[in-house]
Scaffold this motif. Structure first.
Motif, mmCIF file in Angstrom:
data_model
loop_
_atom_site.group_PDB
_atom_site.id
_atom_site.type_symbol
_atom_site.label_atom_id
_atom_site.label_comp_id
_atom_site.label_asym_id
_atom_site.label_seq_id
_atom_site.Cartn_x
_atom_site.Cartn_y
_atom_site.Cartn_z
ATOM 1 N N ILE A 19 -17.557 -46.196 24.533
ATOM 2 C CA ILE A 19 -17.495 -46.611 25.940
ATOM 3 C C ILE A 19 -16.766 -45.591 26.800
ATOM 4 O O ILE A 19 -17.264 -45.145 27.835
ATOM 5 C CB ILE A 19 -16.811 -47.986 26.063
ATOM 6 C CG1 ILE A 19 -17.669 -49.072 25.418
ATOM 7 C CG2 ILE A 19 -16.555 -48.340 27.530
ATOM 8 C CD1 ILE A 19 -16.980 -50.421 25.315
ATOM 9 N N PHE A 20 -15.551 -45.202 26.391
ATOM 10 C CA PHE A 20 -14.787 -44.303 27.255
ATOM 11 C C PHE A 20 -15.409 -42.914 27.296
ATOM 12 O O PHE A 20 -15.314 -42.213 28.313
ATOM 13 C CB PHE A 20 -13.316 -44.244 26.826
ATOM 14 C CG PHE A 20 -13.019 -43.274 25.721
ATOM 15 C CD1 PHE A 20 -12.734 -41.952 25.991
ATOM 16 C CD2 PHE A 20 -13.021 -43.682 24.389
ATOM 17 C CE1 PHE A 20 -12.455 -41.056 24.968
ATOM 18 C CE2 PHE A 20 -12.738 -42.798 23.374
ATOM 19 C CZ PHE A 20 -12.460 -41.484 23.655
ATOM 20 N N VAL A 21 -16.070 -42.496 26.210
ATOM 21 C CA VAL A 21 -16.728 -41.189 26.199
ATOM 22 C C VAL A 21 -17.885 -41.180 27.196
ATOM 23 O O VAL A 21 -18.086 -40.201 27.925
ATOM 24 C CB VAL A 21 -17.210 -40.832 24.781
ATOM 25 C CG1 VAL A 21 -17.980 -39.510 24.790
ATOM 26 C CG2 VAL A 21 -16.030 -40.745 23.823
ATOM 27 N N ALA A 22 -18.634 -42.259 27.242
ATOM 28 C CA ALA A 22 -19.716 -42.363 28.226
ATOM 29 C C ALA A 22 -19.164 -42.257 29.643
ATOM 30 O O ALA A 22 -19.804 -41.661 30.535
ATOM 31 C CB ALA A 22 -20.466 -43.679 28.042
ATOM 32 N N ARG A 23 -17.992 -42.808 29.873
ATOM 33 C CA ARG A 23 -17.374 -42.723 31.207
ATOM 34 C C ARG A 23 -16.966 -41.294 31.535
ATOM 35 O O ARG A 23 -17.114 -40.843 32.689
ATOM 36 C CB ARG A 23 -16.171 -43.659 31.273
ATOM 37 C CG ARG A 23 -16.570 -45.133 31.225
ATOM 38 C CD ARG A 23 -15.386 -46.076 31.179
ATOM 39 N NE ARG A 23 -15.844 -47.461 31.180
ATOM 40 C CZ ARG A 23 -15.047 -48.519 31.116
ATOM 41 N NH1 ARG A 23 -13.725 -48.347 31.035
ATOM 42 N NH2 ARG A 23 -15.543 -49.741 31.133
ATOM 43 N N LEU A 24 -16.447 -40.565 30.552
ATOM 44 C CA LEU A 24 -16.097 -39.158 30.782
ATOM 45 C C LEU A 24 -17.338 -38.356 31.119
ATOM 46 O O LEU A 24 -17.339 -37.530 32.045
ATOM 47 C CB LEU A 24 -15.426 -38.566 29.543
ATOM 48 C CG LEU A 24 -14.140 -39.208 29.038
ATOM 49 C CD1 LEU A 24 -13.610 -38.435 27.838
ATOM 50 C CD2 LEU A 24 -13.092 -39.287 30.127
ATOM 51 N N ARG A 25 -18.400 -38.604 30.363
ATOM 52 C CA ARG A 25 -19.648 -37.857 30.593
ATOM 53 C C ARG A 25 -20.214 -38.184 31.975
ATOM 54 O O ARG A 25 -20.668 -37.291 32.705
ATOM 55 C CB ARG A 25 -20.652 -38.198 29.493
ATOM 56 C CG ARG A 25 -21.701 -37.119 29.259
ATOM 57 C CD ARG A 25 -22.782 -37.587 28.306
ATOM 58 N NE ARG A 25 -22.368 -37.783 26.944
ATOM 59 C CZ ARG A 25 -22.415 -36.849 25.989
ATOM 60 N NH1 ARG A 25 -22.823 -35.626 26.282
ATOM 61 N NH2 ARG A 25 -22.049 -37.132 24.749
ATOM 62 N N ALA A 26 -20.194 -39.477 32.344
ATOM 63 C CA ALA A 26 -20.700 -39.879 33.652
ATOM 64 C C ALA A 26 -19.874 -39.287 34.789
ATOM 65 O O ALA A 26 -20.395 -39.049 35.887
ATOM 66 C CB ALA A 26 -20.713 -41.405 33.752
ATOM 67 N N ALA A 27 -18.586 -39.033 34.529
ATOM 68 C CA ALA A 27 -17.717 -38.431 35.546
ATOM 69 C C ALA A 27 -17.889 -36.922 35.643
ATOM 70 O O ALA A 27 -17.243 -36.288 36.480
ATOM 71 C CB ALA A 27 -16.259 -38.761 35.243
ATOM 72 N N GLY A 28 -18.745 -36.338 34.787
ATOM 73 C CA GLY A 28 -19.058 -34.923 34.888
ATOM 74 C C GLY A 28 -18.343 -34.010 33.930
ATOM 75 O O GLY A 28 -18.516 -32.783 34.001
ATOM 76 N N ALA A 29 -17.539 -34.555 33.011
ATOM 77 C CA ALA A 29 -16.888 -33.704 32.020
ATOM 78 C C ALA A 29 -17.933 -33.077 31.103
ATOM 79 O O ALA A 29 -18.951 -33.700 30.787
ATOM 80 C CB ALA A 29 -15.901 -34.521 31.194
ATOM 81 N N ILE A 30 -17.686 -31.852 30.675
ATOM 82 C CA ILE A 30 -18.564 -31.150 29.747
ATOM 83 C C ILE A 30 -17.918 -31.203 28.370
ATOM 84 O O ILE A 30 -16.834 -30.648 28.159
ATOM 85 C CB ILE A 30 -18.797 -29.697 30.186
ATOM 86 C CG1 ILE A 30 -19.413 -29.651 31.596
ATOM 87 C CG2 ILE A 30 -19.709 -28.978 29.187
ATOM 88 C CD1 ILE A 30 -19.571 -28.253 32.158
ATOM 89 N N HIS A 46 -15.994 -33.537 37.260
ATOM 90 C CA HIS A 46 -17.168 -32.668 37.225
ATOM 91 C C HIS A 46 -16.803 -31.213 36.921
ATOM 92 O O HIS A 46 -16.008 -30.582 37.609
ATOM 93 C CB HIS A 46 -17.911 -32.716 38.563
ATOM 94 C CG HIS A 46 -19.262 -32.064 38.502
ATOM 95 N ND1 HIS A 46 -20.392 -32.753 38.134
ATOM 96 C CD2 HIS A 46 -19.655 -30.792 38.728
ATOM 97 C CE1 HIS A 46 -21.429 -31.941 38.142
ATOM 98 N NE2 HIS A 46 -21.010 -30.732 38.494
ATOM 99 N N GLY A 47 -17.381 -30.712 35.835
ATOM 100 C CA GLY A 47 -17.230 -29.315 35.461
ATOM 101 C C GLY A 47 -16.077 -29.013 34.533
ATOM 102 O O GLY A 47 -15.928 -27.865 34.101
#
Length: 459
Positions: free
Chosen positions: A105-116, A71-72
């Motif tokens: 798939i992995f990009v969606a996981r990064l986004r869901a984990a809060g990465a900007i 996140h962040g």
């Protein structure tokens, strides 16, 4: 140490404690990009500043209990993968300006984990060749010497990390695409066991098990942090695996390692490559590991012949829809396309038989050794104007990628391989060391890498 050079693990801890805001981190990252990217050209398709600052402020408003593992954190996605709303050119004029409508798939996981997601990292056209340049965005300069190649195809990602533009980065690796850039830019790149990080469930998913996405960072601890977000199976894919956490990393203690050097003279090496790697191996021995010099466990030429057949077969499958636009494809792409579409079934089977032979030999090797070691490349970073080296140590290279043959043993079998910095040569240019383990030894390899990193940081 500045904010931009702080580890992702530390940044996330500060964000959770409230001693750092996502807004402040984003501002620092954008300032670093403005300072260094004009020279290095690692980040491409950067989103507008006002959008990114607004997203960072929104991240700060999310309650702590609802925040994900990343996140962040600002991240840029390698320009071979799709991130919704971002340009996905693959370095090709055929796709310049094309905006992705959905996340991989992995990009969606990064986004869901809060990465900007702030933009993309540069890559060679279609990811072909371990030198990051393309006709859409130009070339990426090495972080240590911008007049030299950054490696590839994850060259933009490696340089963005080394220059402190982002704290974490994704890469992908078929033929050393995240290991060579890591070695040439003094960061860490990890090719996980095949199947740990899912590919996209599109087209044929059974015959082309060579490439994988993977994490890159400035420490193995941060690599593990990102791997835990990227990893986890998808039931639409063969050999998919469930979520397997490698954190917290465990110190594996003293291990038995094998040094394969130049594979018994099969791999020509620039002067100083092996000497530099052997100094790093001395450091591993000083840390308590036993390192034995190994004789080649399987003929290098068998591995190579299997590889160039199966790689062309796989690359051609991906490029096949573009065959009618061959006048707009670069020479390496045409070479792979024409070879891959021309194989008979018997030729592909023969290549698979050779791969099976290497698998059996590797299994015997790993009965005696916890991991084996190889350089990350056979030459030093070359001038950025080159397309590829045409000779090494007086030996002509017979393909555009033969100079990267040293990464193929791990790639052909989908073995986990961590690239770690090995040091610099006489001209001040860096090289790395591959630490390669048996399938599913990912956590142990990363633990070994962190032990190595800690010891190097203490000297």
């Amino acid at each position: 140490m500045t904010l931009c050079d702080t580890t992702a693990t530390q940044l996330l801890g500060d964000l959770r404690k409230g001693t750092l805001t996502a807004e402040a981190l984003m501002q620092a990252s954008l300032s670093r990009i403005a300072e260094r990217n004009p020279t290095l050209n690692a980040i491409v398709a950067l989103r507008p500043t006002e959008e990114l600052m607004a997203e960072a402020r929104a991240a700060d408003a999310v309650p702590m209990a609802e925040r994900g593992a990343l996140h962040g954190l600002p991240m840029a996605i390698k320009d071979l993968s799709n991130a919704r709303g971002l340009v996905s050119s693959q370095g090709s004029p055929l796709f310049a300006g094309q905006v992705a409508q959905a996340d991989d798939i992995f990009v969606a996981r990064l986004r869901a984990a809060g990465a900007i997601l702030i933009g993309k990292t540069n890559t060679p056209e279609f990811g072909l060749g371990s030198h990051t340049f393309n006709p859409v965005y130009g070339a990426t300069g090495n972080a240590i010497d911008p007049s030299r190649s950054a490696g590839g195809s994850s060259g933009g990602a490696a340089v963005a990390l080394a220059a402190g533009m982002v704290p974490l980065a994704d890469g992908s690796d078929m033929m050393g695409s995240l290991r060579n850039p890591a070695g040439w830019n003094e960061i860490y790149g990890f090719r996980p066991t095949w199947g740990w990080v899912p590919s996209e469930p599109a087209g044929d998913m059974f015959q082309h098990m060579l490439a994988t996405n993977g994490p890159m960072a400035r420490t193995p601890q941060d690599v593990a942090l990102l791997l835990d977000v990227m990893a986890g199976g998808d039931p639409r894919l063969p050999l998919h695996r469930g979520a397997e956490s490698v954190l917290p990393l465990q110190d594996p203690g003293p291990l038995k390692l094998g040094w394969l050097a130049d594979w018994g003279g099969a791999y020509p090496m620039d002067a100083g490559i092996l000497d530099t790697c052997e100094r790093a191996i001395s450091d591993l021995e000083a840390q308590g590991h036993q390192v034995d010099r190994l004789t080649p466990p399987y003929p290098a030429e068998h591995i190579w012949q299997s590889w160039i057949t199966l790689r062309s077969y796989a690359v051609a499958a991906g490029l096949r829809p573009l065959a009618e636009r061959r006048d707009q494809l670069k020479e390496a792409a045409l070479w792979e396309l024409d070879r891959g579409l021309g194989f008979t079934g018997a030729e592909v089977q023969a290549a698979s038989d050779l791969r099976a032979g290497w698998m059996r030999a590797a299994a015997r090797m790993f009965e005696s050794y916890d991991a084996v070691l190889l350089p990350t490349a056979q030459c030093w970073p070359f001038p950025v104007e080159w397309i590829a080296p045409t000779e090494i140590a007086g030996q002509a290279m017979d393909t555009y990628h033969r100079w990267m043959e040293v990464v193929v043993p791990a790639s052909l079998l989908g073995l986990p391989s961590l690239a770690v910095p090995a040091g610099r040569g006489a001209e001040g240019l860096p090289i790395g060391l591959q630490i390669i383990g048996p399938h599913n030894s990912d956590a142990r390899i990363l633990g070994l890498g962190q032990r190595y990193h800690n010891a190097m940081a203490a000297t």
